[in-house]
Scaffold this motif. Sequence first.
Motif, short mmCIF file in Angstrom:
data_model
loop_
_atom_site.label_atom_id
_atom_site.label_comp_id
_atom_site.label_asym_id
_atom_site.label_seq_id
_atom_site.Cartn_x
_atom_site.Cartn_y
_atom_site.Cartn_z
N LEU A 147 0.13 -1.45 0.21
CA LEU A 147 0.25 0.26 -0.06
C LEU A 147 0.70 1.12 0.51
N SER A 148 0.34 2.35 -0.86
CA SER A 148 0.88 3.36 -0.84
C SER A 148 -0.65 4.53 -0.21
N GLN A 149 -0.29 5.09 -0.41
CA GLN A 149 -2.02 6.07 0.27
C GLN A 149 -1.58 7.16 0.05
N GLU A 150 -1.74 8.05 -0.85
CA GLU A 150 -2.24 9.49 -0.51
C GLU A 150 -2.80 10.05 -0.19
N MET A 151 -2.53 11.20 1.00
CA MET A 151 -3.59 12.27 2.40
C MET A 151 -3.60 13.30 2.35
N PRO A 152 -5.40 13.49 2.94
CA PRO A 152 -4.99 15.39 2.57
C PRO A 152 -3.86 15.98 3.10
N THR A 153 -4.02 17.06 2.36
CA THR A 153 -2.52 18.18 3.18
C THR A 153 -2.41 17.99 4.29
N ASP A 154 -3.82 18.22 4.95
CA ASP A 154 -3.86 18.66 6.30
C ASP A 154 -4.02 17.54 7.49
N THR A 155 -4.02 15.89 6.94
CA THR A 155 -4.18 14.61 7.94
C THR A 155 -2.16 15.03 8.60
N THR A 156 -2.25 15.01 9.68
CA THR A 156 -0.67 14.93 10.28
C THR A 156 -0.38 13.63 10.79
N ASN A 157 1.76 13.80 11.07
CA ASN A 157 1.47 12.61 10.70
C ASN A 157 1.72 11.50 11.60
N ASN A 158 1.16 11.67 12.91
CA ASN A 158 0.60 10.58 13.72
C ASN A 158 -0.19 9.45 13.15
N GLN A 159 -1.59 10.55 12.84
CA GLN A 159 -2.69 10.38 11.63
C GLN A 159 -2.13 9.22 10.59
N CYS A 160 -1.47 9.58 10.14
CA CYS A 160 -0.63 8.84 9.37
C CYS A 160 -0.04 7.83 9.44
N GLU A 161 0.69 7.55 10.37
CA GLU A 161 1.06 7.28 11.41
C GLU A 161 -0.02 5.42 11.60
N LEU A 162 -0.41 6.09 12.27
CA LEU A 162 -2.03 4.69 12.87
C LEU A 162 -2.69 4.19 11.67
N LEU A 163 -2.89 5.37 10.93
CA LEU A 163 -3.27 4.74 8.74
C LEU A 163 -3.15 3.19 8.90
N ALA A 164 -1.85 3.68 8.94
CA ALA A 164 -0.65 2.33 7.82
C ALA A 164 -1.57 1.13 9.40
N ILE A 165 -0.98 1.00 10.63
CA ILE A 165 -1.35 0.52 11.65
C ILE A 165 -3.30 -0.11 11.36
N GLN A 166 -3.76 0.74 11.09
CA GLN A 166 -4.96 0.27 11.13
C GLN A 166 -5.45 -0.51 9.90
N ARG A 167 -4.31 -0.41 8.39
CA ARG A 167 -4.68 -1.03 7.05
C ARG A 167 -3.83 -2.55 7.29
N ALA A 168 -3.11 -2.15 8.06
CA ALA A 168 -2.32 -3.78 8.60
C ALA A 168 -3.26 -5.01 9.03
N LEU A 169 -4.04 -3.69 10.30
CA LEU A 169 -4.21 -5.30 10.39
C LEU A 169 -5.89 -5.79 10.10
N GLU A 170 -6.15 -4.09 9.31
CA GLU A 170 -7.41 -5.09 8.46
C GLU A 170 -6.86 -6.41 7.71
N ALA A 171 -5.71 -6.17 7.07
CA ALA A 171 -5.69 -7.61 6.00
C ALA A 171 -4.76 -8.55 7.00
N VAL A 172 -4.73 -8.37 8.39
CA VAL A 172 -4.85 -9.91 9.36
C VAL A 172 -6.26 -10.00 9.60
N ARG A 173 -6.78 -9.48 9.47
CA ARG A 173 -8.42 -9.45 9.79
C ARG A 173 -8.96 -10.91 8.70
N LYS A 174 -8.90 -9.86 7.38
CA LYS A 174 -9.34 -10.60 5.95
C LYS A 174 -8.15 -12.09 5.95
N PHE A 175 -7.54 -12.01 6.65
CA PHE A 175 -6.72 -13.50 6.47
C PHE A 175 -6.51 -13.61 7.56
N ALA A 176 -7.43 -13.74 8.60
CA ALA A 176 -7.48 -14.59 9.34
C ALA A 176 -7.54 -16.48 9.57
#
Length: 279
Positions: A147-176
């Motif tokens: 995944l390589s996802q661009e976000m709106p410019t008002d998105t904070t770095n911490n939000q991006c870090e957390l969103l990346a972890i959320q996407r990883a968890l979504e993949a784990v749940r999908k392929f549980a």
Amino acid sequence: MPATSYYAVKKGKIPGIYITWKEAEQQVKGYQQPIFKKFATLEEAQQFMGQSAANIQAKQATARATGSIIKADTLEKLKELTVMDYVEYKDSDAAGMLTKKHPNTWTKLVGKNYIMTDGSRKTAPGDPSITERVGYGVYFGLESVNLSQEMPTDTTNNQCELLAIQRALEAVRKFAYALKGQTVVIVSDSQYSLNCITEWLDGWKAADWHLASGEPVKNPEILKAIDTILTDIEDNTQVTMEFQHQNSHTKASDIKTKKDKMLWEGNFIVDYLAKGCRL
């Protein structure tokens, strides 16, 4: 074969060093008076971009000492990555990509699956008030869909870090179903994000998403989503989750084992993804 060309875009939509003309062209096409040049080596491209000699030498020293992916032969592998944005990733199951997303293609070491995550917020050189690109990356493996996802410019770095972890968890749940009895390690260079999940999440949830001071927790929607997915994984699957911090400034002298090198290289690749596939 090592990479044969590096495209340095000094003045364009998003300045940076690219390893394919297709990527570089997107940054100069339609841009008034762009400045860009093709080079045979990464070092020449870095010098053209005005990166300091000390910075270049440090990267070269790390590459020589560790056999890192800064070496051209491994940089070549970046061209072979399958990369999608989040919408493409979600919709690609119907396009026959499910097999390529399967955990069989994820990075593995000593019986564990590793997913690298990263967020990025790049500002204009010399003017931090101008945001050039904000995004996140999730690296599953060289043979997987990443995944390589661009976000709106008002998105904070911490939000991006957390969103990346959320996407990883979504993949784990999908392929549980395919990860039954296995361990998945989500790796991040953001200590804040990892502390949110492993140290503070339960307390915040019990306090209705408020800090001890009474102030509301920042980024509650992302944290609530992470909590829901993680709880589902823990309660309804046989997947063991672990979270690990990776220092983004690891020195060559600190890389001593196969695991160290895997984590270091994975962090380099996910940083590349978070930055929109730019070096």
